[in-house]
Motif scaffolding. Structure first.
Motif, PDB file in Angstrom:
ATOM      1  N   ALA A 112       0.797  -1.095   0.088  1.00  0.00           N
ATOM      2  CA  ALA A 112       0.051  -0.130  -0.174  1.00  0.00           C
ATOM      3  C   ALA A 112       0.848   1.282  -0.095  1.00  0.00           C
ATOM      4  O   ALA A 112       0.670   1.943  -0.601  1.00  0.00           O
ATOM      5  N   THR A 113       2.018   1.289   0.745  1.00  0.00           N
ATOM      6  CA  THR A 113       2.785   2.476   0.816  1.00  0.00           C
ATOM      7  C   THR A 113       3.521   2.515  -0.388  1.00  0.00           C
ATOM      8  O   THR A 113       3.627   3.822  -1.137  1.00  0.00           O
ATOM      9  N   ASN A 130       2.511   1.559  -3.469  1.00  0.00           N
ATOM     10  CA  ASN A 130       1.579   1.733  -4.520  1.00  0.00           C
ATOM     11  C   ASN A 130       1.324   3.436  -4.413  1.00  0.00           C
ATOM     12  O   ASN A 130       1.187   4.169  -5.408  1.00  0.00           O
ATOM     13  N   GLY A 131       1.417   4.114  -3.250  1.00  0.00           N
ATOM     14  CA  GLY A 131       1.316   5.556  -3.237  1.00  0.00           C
ATOM     15  C   GLY A 131       2.399   6.169  -3.915  1.00  0.00           C
ATOM     16  O   GLY A 131       1.885   7.601  -3.902  1.00  0.00           O
ATOM     17  N   THR A 178       3.498   5.631  -6.924  1.00  0.00           N
ATOM     18  CA  THR A 178       3.434   5.357  -8.245  1.00  0.00           C
ATOM     19  C   THR A 178       2.249   6.376  -8.722  1.00  0.00           C
ATOM     20  O   THR A 178       1.430   6.707  -7.866  1.00  0.00           O
ATOM     21  N   ALA A 179       2.246   6.909  -9.864  1.00  0.00           N
ATOM     22  CA  ALA A 179       1.046   7.728 -10.452  1.00  0.00           C
ATOM     23  C   ALA A 179      -0.022   6.940 -10.608  1.00  0.00           C
ATOM     24  O   ALA A 179      -1.286   7.322 -10.595  1.00  0.00           O
ATOM     25  N   LEU A 180       0.124   5.404 -11.025  1.00  0.00           N
ATOM     26  CA  LEU A 180      -0.945   4.582 -11.395  1.00  0.00           C
ATOM     27  C   LEU A 180      -1.469   3.936 -10.017  1.00  0.00           C
ATOM     28  O   LEU A 180      -2.970   3.427 -10.248  1.00  0.00           O
ATOM     29  N   GLY A 181      -0.958   3.985  -9.104  1.00  0.00           N
ATOM     30  CA  GLY A 181      -1.341   3.299  -7.899  1.00  0.00           C
ATOM     31  C   GLY A 181      -1.527   1.737  -7.685  1.00  0.00           C
ATOM     32  O   GLY A 181      -2.120   1.290  -6.947  1.00  0.00           O
ATOM     33  N   HIS A 182      -0.679   1.203  -8.769  1.00  0.00           N
ATOM     34  CA  HIS A 182      -0.685  -0.225  -8.275  1.00  0.00           C
ATOM     35  C   HIS A 182       0.633  -0.934  -9.129  1.00  0.00           C
ATOM     36  O   HIS A 182       1.496  -0.112  -9.531  1.00  0.00           O
ATOM     37  N   TYR A 183       0.777  -2.094  -8.443  1.00  0.00           N
ATOM     38  CA  TYR A 183       1.984  -2.908  -9.197  1.00  0.00           C
ATOM     39  C   TYR A 183       2.084  -3.231 -10.636  1.00  0.00           C
ATOM     40  O   TYR A 183       0.923  -3.353 -11.035  1.00  0.00           O
ATOM     41  N   GLY A 217       5.248   2.637 -13.494  1.00  0.00           N
ATOM     42  CA  GLY A 217       3.921   3.331 -13.180  1.00  0.00           C
ATOM     43  C   GLY A 217       3.829   4.750 -12.741  1.00  0.00           C
ATOM     44  O   GLY A 217       2.948   5.052 -11.950  1.00  0.00           O
ATOM     45  N   PHE A 221       6.448   6.089 -10.921  1.00  0.00           N
ATOM     46  CA  PHE A 221       7.183   6.189  -9.468  1.00  0.00           C
ATOM     47  C   PHE A 221       8.455   7.164  -9.589  1.00  0.00           C
ATOM     48  O   PHE A 221       8.522   7.960  -8.686  1.00  0.00           O
TER      49      PHE A 221
END
Length: 247
Positions: free
Chosen positions: A202-203, A205-206, A208-213, A243, A245
């Motif tokens: 969760a941290t 993902n935060g 990244t611009a896309l919010g996921h792996y 993503g 980052f």
């Protein structure tokens, strides 16, 4: 080199799992015969070999510890001998040390630099002896070489940053021979070492611009492009597949 990588020969270090396995399978789907290396898990390597063969391509796995330069060089030369040519080198195998700098010992340093820096160098050195015009050298770096967002990554980040210099210098040196050299920086990618459902996900993902792996196949797609004839005018470049980052 033609319009595809049909019947070209690719070599993927650390190709039995994670990003390396995804790259090996994608290059096979695109028409290449593929050699992979593995360190210990022969059964897993054999599974990837069988999957590649299931796609109608030739495949072989070599056991090679990337910390051993002789083993890396032997695997490259053995690939050329087995398939009769060598076109695409993917430097993927790596160590992922994380921890406070005070806890990094001399052995940790030597092992990480041997696998993450020396192995790509000696693999390229061996590969270019077999490559002709249209050859490709592609290394897998890391987003933390560009943005060290978390503590504990000093050794890993340093080792991956070295690949930027290797890529630029080799791209310049091998350009007159029509051999391209490029670097892919993955961001957080769902693998055994860094699962998308892990405690830090969760941290991460935060950031990244896309919010996921990413999925390993996302990284493999970038490698496949750089290995293709369409990327013939791309060399000495770094491609971020992270993503956002590092945005």
């Amino acid at each position: 080199m033609g319009d595809t990588i049909e019947n070209r020969v690719a070599f993927v270090s650390g190709g039995s799992r994670g990003i390396g396995a995804a790259v090996a399978l994608r290059l096979a789907e695109d028409g290449a015969d593929v050699a992979i290396t593995f360190q210990r898990d022969k059964a897993r390597a054999d599974e990837i070999v069988e999957q590649i063969r299931g796609k109608g391509r030739r495949a072989v796995a070599f056991q090679a510890d990337s910390a051993d330069p002789d083993a890396v060089v032997d695997a490259v030369h053995s690939t050329a001998a087995a398939f009769g040519r060598f076109d695409i080198l993917v430097n993927n195998a790596a160590l992922f040390p994380v921890g406070p700098i005070e806890q990094v010992g001399p052995d940790d340093f030597e092992q990480t630099m041997a696998v993450n820096v020396r192995a790509p160098f000696v693999a390229a050195q061996a590969a270019v002896r077999h490559m002709t015009a249209g050859g490709r050298i592609i290394s897998i770096g890391s987003n933390v070489a560009v943005r060290a967002a978390f503590p504990g990554f000093a050794l890993y980040s340093m080792s991956k940053t070295a690949l930027i210099g290797l890529t630029k210098a080799l791209g310049r040196e091998l350009g007159p021979r029509a051999i391209t050299v490029n670097l892919v920086h993955p961001g957080p990618t769902d693998t055994d070492l860094n699962p998308a459902g892990g405690p830090m996900a969760a941290t991460i993902n935060g950031f990244t611009a896309l919010g996921h792996y990413a999925q390993p196949s996302d990284i493999a797609a970038a490698v496949a492009f750089l290995a293709s004839p369409e990327a013939r005018y791309v060399t000495g470049a770094t491609v971020n597949v992270d993503g956002g980052f590092t945005a």
